[in-house]
Design a protein around this motif. Structure first.
Motif, short mmCIF file in Angstrom:
data_model
loop_
_atom_site.label_atom_id
_atom_site.label_comp_id
_atom_site.label_asym_id
_atom_site.label_seq_id
_atom_site.Cartn_x
_atom_site.Cartn_y
_atom_site.Cartn_z
N THR A 10 0.82 -1.12 -0.03
CA THR A 10 0.08 -0.04 0.00
C THR A 10 1.12 1.28 -0.01
OG1 THR A 10 -0.01 0.21 2.46
CG2 THR A 10 -1.74 -0.93 1.52
N SER A 135 1.22 0.62 -5.09
CA SER A 135 0.98 -0.92 -4.95
C SER A 135 1.53 -1.37 -6.40
CB SER A 135 -0.20 -1.41 -4.32
OG SER A 135 -0.28 -2.81 -4.64
N ALA A 173 -2.38 -8.96 2.25
CA ALA A 173 -1.97 -8.08 1.34
C ALA A 173 -0.82 -8.52 0.80
CB ALA A 173 -1.48 -6.77 1.99
#
Length: 288
Positions: A10, A135, A173
């Motif tokens: 992120t 990202s 993630a």
């Protein structure tokens, strides 16, 4: 290997700080190293010795590497002027504007400028440590990408993916980032770094072992939460460091939020002072 790409799951995962740390570590080992970010989107910038304008993070990273900051280290700087338009700074100089509709596919010329800058740095330095943007799993932008996997594919760079565990869901993630990439892009992902960890790493170890098993890449490190480490941020996240608690009497300062402001990180110096609490507000009549 001419370099390394530090990507993140992120924005604000800690790419800038990790890149600066790697630059410092390599410089201390006697390796001539340069930082690089192909494209920065920020109204926060610094001026190099020759007058060229680059992102603040790359300026700091150059200092960490013990080298002079220069335009090639951040060849494309996009400075948002509205929700749909950015002013373009290329190789440190004004270069026109970029409309939102052009962002995904209209940056071919900027990509070539960025690739040329990387080649220039790699010819003069032993290693170039690149910082990604946002990202690498922003697959809607992959076709015109030259700052994340597009850069890595162009120059065969191994990719280190940094994740912020403090915001939660970091293991998902990381695996999700890998899963969304093409097989060709996946082949360049070399490993993971968990950032901003608080607590006992032993409690995290079973999760790291599982991630390594399902993703097929090693966890190369777990970096602790460092409250007093400060590195300039990009616009949207720059104010996060201002929210510090002041105990007892002290100075309280309100900063008025404008839609867009250049070099908002100038307030960082005030917020870093002991006994000073800086808060952000949209109301200029606020009482702090």
């Amino acid at each position: 290997m001419s370099g390394l790409l530090v990507a993140g799951t992120t924005s604000d995962a800690g790419k800038s700080l990790v890149t600066a740390g790697i630059c410092r570590w390599l410089a201390r080992r006697g390796i001539r190293v340069a930082p690089f970010k192909a494209q920065n989107m920020s109204n926060n910038s610094m001026v190099c010795g020759d007058g060229a304008e680059i992102g603040r993070a790359q300026w700091v990273q150059a200092r960490a590497a013990g080298v002079e900051p220069e335009a090639a280290m951040n060849p494309v700087l996009l400075k948002p002027g509205s929700d749909r338009r950015s002013h373009v700074v290329a190789l440190g100089k004004p270069f026109g504007t970029l409309e939102a509709g052009e962002y995904a596919t209209g940056r071919a010329g900027l990509a070539e400028i960025a690739f040329g800058a990387y080649e220039d740095l790699s010819a003069r330095y032993d290693v170039v440590v690149c910082e990604g943007a946002g990202s690498p799993a922003e697959i809607n932008l992959r076709g015109g990408d030259y700052v994340n996997m597009g850069l890595a594919r162009r120059f065969g760079l191994p990719v280190l993916v940094v994740g912020d565990i403090d915001r939660g869901g970091v293991l998902a993630a990381m695996f999700g980032t890998l899963a969304l990439l093409s097989a060709e892009d996946q082949a360049l992902v070399a490993g993971w770094v968990v950032n901003k960890f608080r607590g006992d790493v032993g409690l995290l170890r079973p999760g790291l072992d599982s991630l390594e098993k399902v993703a097929g890449r090693p966890v190369l490190g777990v970096l602790p939460w460092l409250d007093r480490v400060w590195i300039d941020s990009e616009d949207a996240l720059a104010v996060a460091g201002w929210r510090r608690e002041t105990h007892g009497p002290g100075l309280r300062v309100a900063v008025v939020r404008f839609p867009r402001a250049s070099n908002a990180t100038d307030v960082d110096a005030l917020a870093a002072e002991p006994g000073v609490t800086v808060t952000l507000t949209a109301d200029p009549d606020v009482v702090v």
